[in-house]
Every structure is written in structure tokens, then in C-alpha cells.
Design a protein around this motif. Structure first.
Motif, mmCIF file in Angstrom:
data_model
loop_
_atom_site.group_PDB
_atom_site.id
_atom_site.type_symbol
_atom_site.label_atom_id
_atom_site.label_comp_id
_atom_site.label_asym_id
_atom_site.label_seq_id
_atom_site.Cartn_x
_atom_site.Cartn_y
_atom_site.Cartn_z
ATOM 1 N N ARG A 228 0.835 -1.211 0.000
ATOM 2 C CA ARG A 228 0.000 0.000 0.000
ATOM 3 C C ARG A 228 0.862 1.251 0.000
ATOM 4 N N HIS A 229 1.945 1.251 0.778
ATOM 5 C CA HIS A 229 2.826 2.423 0.829
ATOM 6 C C HIS A 229 3.460 2.686 -0.529
ATOM 7 N N VAL A 230 3.938 1.651 -1.180
ATOM 8 C CA VAL A 230 4.601 1.829 -2.471
ATOM 9 C C VAL A 230 3.611 2.326 -3.519
ATOM 10 N N MET A 231 2.412 1.763 -3.533
ATOM 11 C CA MET A 231 1.442 2.139 -4.566
ATOM 12 C C MET A 231 0.903 3.545 -4.358
ATOM 13 N N THR A 232 0.635 3.943 -3.108
ATOM 14 C CA THR A 232 0.020 5.242 -2.858
ATOM 15 C C THR A 232 1.027 6.376 -2.743
ATOM 16 N N ARG A 233 2.219 6.109 -2.193
ATOM 17 C CA ARG A 233 3.194 7.167 -1.957
ATOM 18 C C ARG A 233 4.213 7.323 -3.067
ATOM 19 N N HIS A 234 4.436 6.293 -3.861
ATOM 20 C CA HIS A 234 5.477 6.362 -4.877
ATOM 21 C C HIS A 234 4.928 6.189 -6.294
ATOM 22 N N VAL A 235 4.076 5.193 -6.493
ATOM 23 C CA VAL A 235 3.593 4.924 -7.850
ATOM 24 C C VAL A 235 2.521 5.922 -8.261
ATOM 25 N N LEU A 236 1.526 6.123 -7.401
ATOM 26 C CA LEU A 236 0.407 6.996 -7.780
ATOM 27 C C LEU A 236 0.850 8.417 -8.111
ATOM 28 N N PRO A 237 1.693 9.086 -7.306
ATOM 29 C CA PRO A 237 2.126 10.443 -7.711
ATOM 30 C C PRO A 237 2.840 10.481 -9.052
ATOM 31 N N ASN A 238 3.530 9.412 -9.418
ATOM 32 C CA ASN A 238 4.258 9.410 -10.686
ATOM 33 C C ASN A 238 3.358 9.133 -11.888
ATOM 34 N N VAL A 239 2.225 8.495 -11.684
ATOM 35 C CA VAL A 239 1.310 8.246 -12.803
ATOM 36 C C VAL A 239 0.209 9.301 -12.886
ATOM 37 N N MET A 240 0.129 10.216 -11.913
ATOM 38 C CA MET A 240 -0.933 11.222 -11.932
ATOM 39 C C MET A 240 -0.878 12.138 -13.148
ATOM 40 N N PRO A 241 0.299 12.569 -13.630
ATOM 41 C CA PRO A 241 0.290 13.365 -14.870
ATOM 42 C C PRO A 241 -0.353 12.638 -16.048
ATOM 43 N N LEU A 242 -0.077 11.353 -16.185
ATOM 44 C CA LEU A 242 -0.713 10.571 -17.241
ATOM 45 C C LEU A 242 -2.216 10.466 -17.011
ATOM 46 N N VAL A 243 -2.618 10.291 -15.761
ATOM 47 C CA VAL A 243 -4.045 10.193 -15.440
ATOM 48 C C VAL A 243 -4.747 11.506 -15.750
ATOM 49 N N LEU A 244 -4.116 12.630 -15.432
ATOM 50 C CA LEU A 244 -4.725 13.935 -15.701
ATOM 51 C C LEU A 244 -4.913 14.158 -17.192
ATOM 52 N N ALA A 245 -3.893 13.847 -17.967
ATOM 53 C CA ALA A 245 -4.018 14.008 -19.410
ATOM 54 C C ALA A 245 -5.080 13.080 -19.989
ATOM 55 N N GLN A 246 -5.158 11.856 -19.481
ATOM 56 C CA GLN A 246 -6.158 10.913 -19.967
ATOM 57 C C GLN A 246 -7.566 11.362 -19.591
ATOM 58 N N THR A 247 -7.707 12.027 -18.456
ATOM 59 C CA THR A 247 -9.025 12.519 -18.044
ATOM 60 C C THR A 247 -9.527 13.595 -18.982
ATOM 61 N N THR A 248 -8.669 14.564 -19.291
ATOM 62 C CA THR A 248 -9.095 15.635 -20.180
ATOM 63 C C THR A 248 -9.438 15.117 -21.575
ATOM 64 N N LEU A 249 -8.720 14.091 -22.019
ATOM 65 C CA LEU A 249 -9.037 13.514 -23.323
ATOM 66 C C LEU A 249 -10.291 12.648 -23.269
ATOM 67 N N GLY A 250 -10.563 12.040 -22.106
ATOM 68 C CA GLY A 250 -11.722 11.166 -21.985
ATOM 69 C C GLY A 250 -13.035 11.900 -21.833
#
Length: 328
Positions: A228-250
Motif C-alpha cells: 500500500r505504501h509503495v502504490m500510494t506514496r510512490h507509484v500513484l504520484p508518478n502516474v498522476m500526470p498521465l491520469v490527468l491528461a487521460q481525463t481531459t481527453l476522456g
């Protein structure tokens, strides 16, 4: 002969430091900032850098200006056109009037102002687009991070299910869900959200695998960091830019899908939306009778909003990942 003792001289008081000496003295160190203050400062600096890069994209600025205008129109729709715009009994005009000074976009088959319906329908279209895209991206992000983090047979099963949703036509699945469920705006949001997440899931999974191959992830695990620590504290912040761009396109895709479902008669007939206006125009025979003012405004509005979201999404994607080289 007696020797007289001389009284001791009193100590001289210390002289105050001069201005030059005070200036030469080292200044006191500023008090250390808290972790929350440092985090806020970093976020502000990141937002400033993002906006400085975003405003260099002319297409992104055009899309942002258009979306701001549509959002203000939807927000203040009750003040602009009134809350009884959907009422058939209180229609101010006659059926299918041509554009005039009283009705700039004409009227529908019930005598309602098409301009008022267009303003009111922006609330539904934007709401469906935002919520459906948010639901789709949330599902895709969760599936992608979990599959990329755990790997193994678990990830294989999840990705095979994702591939099944990916090869199935999204519109067909949405039509099936909208048909078997009750006809409401929440059904449309759910139908779009649960059928359009596979693309986001595959992108987020690939980014998660790339992030977890970095050395600091190994250090976090060595220091006792759990899944949980790795996914929420390290992975999620690094994929958020991709998620934001995908949201605006979706969002643009969700608005187009909602308009398609409403045009096919699968939306809520009580609520006015741009797709529902096209469906009403088709049922009223606007195509065969030449009532172009009934068809053109909602169609142009849908195309304009979809284009604006797409331009914003491409600009955000280019700012967050300059290697893409998106044209300005």
C-alpha cells in the motif's frame, strides 16, 4: 614610610558595535519551515511552472477559453434562461419557428426557445462528461496500478479481462447497459464509465512497471514499505500526470457517447441535453422538412466542447511529457 594603595580602575563598559560591524556580523539563520509549508511551496512552484508552459500552447489556450465560457454558461443557466425552460406547457412560442429577434435560434416542436434549451442542456452534457470520465479514469487507474505492481498470474488475469473490454465496442456495451437498466442520467454515466476504462488501465500499467523499476522503489521496500505504501506514496504520484491528461481527453469522448445514447433514445427523456435535442429534432422530422436551426445548434455545441477538451488534453499531455512533441 607607608605605601599608599592605588584604587583599581573601574572596567570600561563595552562599546556598542558600529553599523559596519553589525553589517559584517553573520545574520541569524531563518527558522526552519515545516514539512507542510515546504510541500505547499513546492506545489505552488509546480503550478506556476505548469501554467508558464501551458500558456505557450495556443490551441490549449483556445480550448481553455471555450471551456470557461461553456462552464460559466452552464453554472449560471438558471439565471440566464430560468428554471422553467423545460416546461412544454409554458412554451413562449409556436412550433418550429424560424430564427428571429425574439428567438435567435428558433423554436422546437413544442414552441420552446432552442437557445434556452441549448444553454440548459450544457449542464447535463458537462455533468455527464465529467462524471463519466472521472469514473472511467478511476477504474482504469486502480486496475493499472494493481496489475503493474503485483504482476504474475494475478496481473495476467486482470489484463485478459481488460483486453476483452478493449476489443468489445464501447458504444455497444454502453447501449446494452443503458437498455437493461432504468433510463436516467446516472445510468448513462455508469454505462460510459464502466465500458471506457481499458485504455487508461493499459497506459497506467505500463507506467507503473516503469516506475517500479527505479532504485528508490527498492530502497522503500528495503526500509519496510509495504504494498500500500509503495502504490500510494510512490507509484500513484508518478502516474498522476498521465491520469490527468487521460481525463481531459476522456471527457470529450464521454460527451460524444452521451450524445449518441441520447440520440438513440436511451437517455432520460425528462432531462434536456444536447444529444436529446438531436433526438427530438429527428423525431420532429427536422431533417426532411429542412428545419436546419433545430439540428445545427446542438450539433455545433457538441463538436465545439469535444474540440475544446481535446485541445486542452493535448496541451496538458505536451506540458507533462515534453518528449511527445505535440504541435502548438
Amino acid at each position: 614610610m607607608t605605601l599608599e594603595k592605588t584604587p583599581p580602575t573601574p572596567p570600561t563598559p563595552p562599546t556598542p558595535p558600529t553599523a559596519s560591524a553589525a553589517a559584517a556580523a553573520p545574520s541569524a539563520a531563518p527558522p526552519p519551515q515545516s514539512a507542510a509549508a515546504l510541500a505547499r511551496a513546492r506545489r505552488r512552484a509546480s503550478a506556476v511552472r505548469f501554467w508558464r508552459r501551458y500558456r505557450t500552447h495556443r490551441g490549449g489556450l483556445f480550448g481553455l477559453a471555450g471551456l470557461s465560457l461553456i462552464a460559466l454558461m452552464a453554472l449560471f443557466a438558471p439565471l440566464l434562461v430560468g428554471s422553467d425552460v423545460q416546461s412544454v406547457t409554458a412554451a413562449p412560442g409556436t412550433a418550429l419557428e424560424a430564427p428571429s429577434a425574439r428567438f435567435p435560434l428558433g423554436t422546437d416542436q413544442f414552441g420552446r426557445s432552442l437557445l434556452s434549451l441549448l444553454v440548459w442542456g450544457s449542464r447535463v452534457s458537462l455533468t455527464v462528461g465529467l462524471l463519466a470520465a472521472g469514473l472511467s479514469v478511476a477504474i482504469g487507474t486502480l486496475v493499472g496500478i494493481v496489475a503493474g505492481h503485483y504482476g504474475g498470474w494475478f496481473a495476467t488475469v486482470i489484463m485478459r479481462v481488460t483486453d476483452w473490454f478493449l476489443v468489445m465496442p464501447t458504444l455497444v456495451l454502453a447501449i446494452v447497459l443503458a437498455t437493461v437498466m432504468s433510463r436516467s442520467i446516472w445510468t448513462v454515466i455508469l454505462a460510459i464509465g464502466v465500458t471506457s476504462w481499458p485504455t487508461t488501465a493499459r497506459l497506467v500499467r505500463a507506467q507503473t512497471i516503469a516506475v517500479e523499476s527505479r532504485p528508490y522503489i527498492e530502497r522503500a521496500r528495503a526500509l519496510g514499505g509495504g504494498h500500500r505504501h509503495v502504490m500510494t506514496r510512490h507509484v500513484l504520484p508518478n502516474v498522476m500526470p498521465l491520469v490527468l491528461a487521460q481525463t481531459t481527453l476522456g471527457i470529450s469522448a464521454a460527451i460524444l457517447t452521451e450524445a449518441t445514447l441520447a440520440f438513440l433514445g436511451l437517455g432520460d427523456p425528462i432531462i434536456v441535453s444536447w444529444g436529446g435535442m438531436l433526438q427530438d429534432a429527428r423525431e420532429a422530422g427536422a431533417v426532411s422538412s429542412g428545419h436546419w436551426w433545430y439540428l445545427a445548434p446542438p450539433g455545433i455545441a457538441i463538436a465545439f466542447v469535444a474540440l475544446a477538451f481535446t485541445l486542452c488534453g493535448r496541451a496538458v499531455e505536451s506540458v507533462l511529457n515534453p518528449k511527445l512533441g505535440v504541435s502548438r
